[in-house]
Design a protein around this motif. Structure first.
Motif, mmCIF file in Angstrom:
data_model
loop_
_atom_site.group_PDB
_atom_site.id
_atom_site.type_symbol
_atom_site.label_atom_id
_atom_site.label_comp_id
_atom_site.label_asym_id
_atom_site.label_seq_id
_atom_site.Cartn_x
_atom_site.Cartn_y
_atom_site.Cartn_z
ATOM 1 N N THR A 299 0.846 -1.201 0.000
ATOM 2 C CA THR A 299 0.000 0.000 0.000
ATOM 3 C C THR A 299 0.880 1.249 0.000
ATOM 4 O OG1 THR A 299 -1.726 -1.161 1.228
ATOM 5 C CG2 THR A 299 -1.796 1.251 1.237
ATOM 6 N N MET A 300 0.576 2.165 -0.936
ATOM 7 C CA MET A 300 1.293 3.438 -1.007
ATOM 8 C C MET A 300 1.072 4.233 0.272
ATOM 9 S SD MET A 300 2.961 4.375 -3.839
ATOM 10 C CE MET A 300 2.702 6.145 -3.961
ATOM 11 N N PRO A 301 2.079 4.969 0.676
ATOM 12 C CA PRO A 301 1.889 5.845 1.831
ATOM 13 C C PRO A 301 1.005 7.035 1.450
ATOM 14 C CG PRO A 301 4.029 6.248 0.865
ATOM 15 C CD PRO A 301 3.448 5.075 0.122
ATOM 16 N N VAL A 302 0.572 7.777 2.450
ATOM 17 C CA VAL A 302 -0.130 9.031 2.175
ATOM 18 C C VAL A 302 0.872 9.998 1.540
ATOM 19 C CG1 VAL A 302 -1.326 11.008 3.188
ATOM 20 C CG2 VAL A 302 -1.744 8.700 4.074
ATOM 21 N N THR A 303 0.528 10.524 0.350
ATOM 22 C CA THR A 303 1.477 11.363 -0.391
ATOM 23 C C THR A 303 0.985 12.791 -0.611
ATOM 24 O OG1 THR A 303 0.528 10.547 -2.467
ATOM 25 C CG2 THR A 303 2.460 9.391 -1.596
ATOM 26 N N ARG B 194 1.850 16.435 1.339
ATOM 27 C CA ARG B 194 2.991 16.304 2.247
ATOM 28 C C ARG B 194 4.247 16.829 1.556
ATOM 29 N NH1 ARG B 194 3.777 10.404 3.880
ATOM 30 N NH2 ARG B 194 5.190 11.341 5.414
ATOM 31 N N ASP C 255 9.390 7.779 2.923
ATOM 32 C CA ASP C 255 8.462 6.657 3.083
ATOM 33 C C ASP C 255 8.603 5.660 1.940
ATOM 34 O OD1 ASP C 255 7.559 7.748 5.406
ATOM 35 O OD2 ASP C 255 5.641 8.473 4.590
ATOM 36 N N SER D 45 -2.030 8.239 -3.749
ATOM 37 C CA SER D 45 -1.897 8.101 -2.307
ATOM 38 C C SER D 45 -2.748 6.945 -1.792
ATOM 39 C CB SER D 45 -2.330 9.413 -1.646
ATOM 40 O OG SER D 45 -2.245 9.306 -0.237
ATOM 41 N N GLN D 46 -2.087 5.992 -1.015
ATOM 42 C CA GLN D 46 -2.708 4.835 -0.344
ATOM 43 C C GLN D 46 -3.322 3.834 -1.325
ATOM 44 O OE1 GLN D 46 -5.166 6.954 2.730
ATOM 45 N NE2 GLN D 46 -3.814 5.896 4.161
ATOM 46 N N GLU D 47 -2.923 3.866 -2.586
ATOM 47 C CA GLU D 47 -3.330 2.833 -3.542
ATOM 48 C C GLU D 47 -2.394 1.640 -3.412
ATOM 49 O OE1 GLU D 47 -3.514 4.256 -7.509
ATOM 50 O OE2 GLU D 47 -5.115 5.715 -7.133
ATOM 51 N N ARG D 48 -2.865 0.476 -3.892
ATOM 52 C CA ARG D 48 -2.034 -0.733 -3.915
ATOM 53 C C ARG D 48 -1.096 -0.649 -5.107
ATOM 54 N NH1 ARG D 48 -1.494 -4.231 0.023
ATOM 55 N NH2 ARG D 48 -1.714 -6.070 -1.309
#
Length: 661
Positions: A401-405, A408, A416, A446-449
């Motif tokens: 899972t992608m981090p929150v991007t 930021r 990350d 952001s937060q995608e697989r």
């Protein structure tokens, strides 16, 4: 002025002309070959003018050619002239300008004063005018500018030329025109005034004040420049063909005809320039050459290109060039890599270790049962290991899972991604909403697989796209729009307004200051000139002088009032207007009108004791009417009293009753 001949135009050159020697038809000149001042060897005569003869001489000390101007004997006979000549020569030598013929030296030869001057290789403006008839607008303005720049240098050191004319303007083969004879005209004029009461000068270019008062200042030179500009544009001086006295009378009493009266295509700007330079009243002219230059440069900037190349009865052709551009293309080529094949085998055992498959060959001598058991075990191992490998490499286990991007800082996001062992590539882009250094977006988001071996694109904000506002002032409307589009800015509201300084169709102002940094999505408004605002002169008759003045000043017009007596119009009230109502003017133009001073009054003279005829004459001379009453028959014919009494102030034309005894 003693005679007409003193005002006849002198078309002979007073200065250096192209010549290699002396005309064989001319009598031998005793000065040819003479060594002057043990330094200047006279070689040839160039020209003879009204005040001096010009020779080519060689400066043997500095080994250079010079022009030697020897003053005529009739002037040299005056000790006063020689003294003035020397003083003026020193003053002229102080002028330092590329447009002024330099004075190197002065002295006396055979009792005649001489000047040593720079020798100019070229002709004079008179000869050039005769050859061309008239100059183009551009050529006329350039020559006028050169002359004014020379006069500016002279006026700054207090030197007035007094005899500006085409003969005294030299046109070298290179560089600006050169003005000569500074101070010579003044010396000759002052001596002429003191001895004969006349003023020397060339009448075609003579300012009115020279003829009326003999007073000269910088504005006198400006007047002559205005006449020359008129001549260069039209090919003739004002009132050409009339006698010298008639010409002088016109200069004193009439305004100079405008160039457009003879060449209708000449624009208003040039008419205004000539009218300003050659105004009859010195107070209406530029104060000096610098102020005149400012007027000329403004007029020159407003002349369209198609007018600048025209001259009287001549139309110049202009050629336009073209720009050609070529576009370059980029071609990207890709080539496939060849596929690799594994060798086939009938007995292959697959070993899975660390994700790398190895193939080996082995001979076996197991029994059939052993072979079957081994095959089953091998298949189970291969299945388990292969399944685990697939899970971790391609299956659900290979995705993270992608981090929150979004939103930021780029530093935090990239840290990350490194922790997750994800490769990434960074790209900067402008953003109207995300500040500099903050992540706008990523791919995957952001937060995608994302597959663990994928490469993540990180888009980082460069902040708002800022553009530099171009300078639109003075541009035509289409050019201004193109300038904004080329700068990546939007064209805002385009409005029009009157302008006294900016040519019609050109930009007066813009909503954003030129050179300032603004957002790319900013619309830039600009105002385009409609030209000078036409103003209609109002009717002024019967209004008070104060009211008229306030009205005209509020309109931007200049009130110019004169006063006159009136027995019918009250004092302080406008009698008439010379600038007719409804006349179209522009800001700064004058409106002329006449204001009543009320009825003219006179004082009743003392006539008591005078004889009737004497009293009647005195009263009528004062502008009064006379009525007589006789007492006792008026036997003695003597005035006993008057009514109104002596000393009484009454309107002109009042009837005074005399009592005669």
């Amino acid at each position: 002025m003693t005679s007409e001949t003193e005002f006849e135009p002198d078309n002979r050159s007073d200065e250096h002309i192209d010549a290699d020697g002396q005309d064989s038809s001319m009598p031998a000149d005793p000065l040819i070959g003479l060594l002057v001042d043990d330094r200047y060897r006279i070689q040839a005569r160039l020209a003879r003018g009204g005040m001096a003869t010009v020779y080519v001489a060689h400066d043997e000390r500095l080994d250079r050619p010079v022009a030697l101007k020897v003053i005529h004997p009739h002037l040299a006979e005056s000790a006063d002239f020689v003294a003035r000549f020397r003083r003026e020569a020193r003053a002229a030598a102080r002028i330092v300008s590329p447009g002024v013929v330099s004075v190197f030296d002065q002295g006396v030869i055979h009792g005649q004063g001489f000047l040593v001057m720079e020798l100019i290789d070229g002709t004079n403006l008179r000869a050039l005018l005769q050859a061309q008839g008239a100059f183009t607008v551009s050529q006329s303005l350039q020559y006028t500018q050169d002359i004014l720049e020379a006069l500016r240098a002279a006026h700054r050191v207090g030197v007035i030329h007094r005899d500006i004319k085409p003969e005294n303007v030299l046109v070298p083969s290179e560089g600006p025109v050169r003005v000569t004879d500074f101070g010579l005209a003044r010396a000759a004029s002052e001596v002429s005034m003191s001895t004969t009461g006349s003023m020397l000068g060339t009448v075609a270019y003579m300012a009115p004040e020279i003829a009326t008062t003999g007073v000269c200042d910088a504005r006198t030179d400006i007047y002559a420049v205005g006449i020359m500009l008129n001549e260069m544009l039209t090919g003739a001086v004002p009132w050409q063909g009339e006698t010298a006295m008639q010409m002088a009378y016109h200069h004193v009493n009439d305004s100079v005809p405008l160039p457009s009266e003879f060449e209708p295509w000449i624009p208003r700007e040039l008419d205004d320039l000539v009218a300003a330079l050659a105004a009859k009243d010195p107070e209406d002219r530029p104060l000096d050459a610098q102020e005149a230059l400012d007027l000329l440069l403004r007029a020159r900037a407003s002349i369209p290109a198609e007018i600048a190349g025209k001259r009287a009865e001549v139309e110049a052709a202009e050629e336009d060039g073209e720009h050609k551009t070529a576009a370059l293309g980029l071609v990207e080529l890709t080539a496939p890599l060849p596929a690799q094949k594994l060798p086939a085998t009938s007995q292959a055992i697959v070993h899975v270790s660390g994700g790398v498959t190895q193939v080996a060959h082995r001979k076996t001598r197991r029994s059939r049962f052993g072979k079957l058991a081994a095959l089953i075990v091998s298949l189970l191992i291969v299945g388990v290991v292969g399944g685990l490998w697939w899970w971790h490499e391609y299956g659900p286990g290979s995705y993270i899972t992608m981090p929150v991007t979004d939103g930021r800082t780029v530093t935090d996001v990239e840290n990350d991604l490194r922790t997750l062992h994800l490769k990434f590539q960074e790209r900067e882009d402008f953003s109207d909403t995300v500040q500099t250094g903050i992540v706008i977006s990523t791919t995957p988001g952001s937060q995608e697989r994302v597959h663990k071996r994928a490469e993540v694109l990180v888009v980082v904000s460069k902040g708002v796209d800022m553009r530099t506002a171009p300078n639109l002032k003075g541009m035509a409307t289409d050019a201004a729009k193109n300038a904004l589009t080329s700068s990546g800015l939007a064209v805002g509201n385009v409005t029009e307004d009157w302008s006294e300084d900016v040519e019609k169709g050109k930009v007066i102002s813009q909503s954003v200051e030129a050179g300032s940094s603004i957002r790319h999505d900013t619309s830039v408004d600009f105002v385009v000139s409609k030209g000078r605002e036409p103003l209609s002169v109002p009717a002024l008759g019967g209004k008070s002088a104060d009211e008229v003045r306030q009205t005209l000043e509020s309109m931007g017009l200049v009130p110019e009032a004169t006063e006159a007596f009136s027995s019918t119009v009250a004092q302080g009230t406008v009698i008439s207007q010379e600038t007719a109502a409804g006349t179209t003017l522009h800001r700064g133009d004058k409106v002329q009108y006449t204001v009543s001073k009320g009825p003219e009054t006179v004082e009743v003279p003392t006539v008591q004791g005078l004889q009737e005829s004497q009293a009647r004459s005195a009263l009528e001379a004062a502008g009064l009417q006379v009525r007589v009453e006789r007492f006792m028959g008026g036997l003695f014919g003597t005035v006993r009293s008057s009514d109104p009494a002596a000393g009484t102030v009454v309107p002109r034309g009042t009837t005074v009753t005399l009592t005669i005894v």
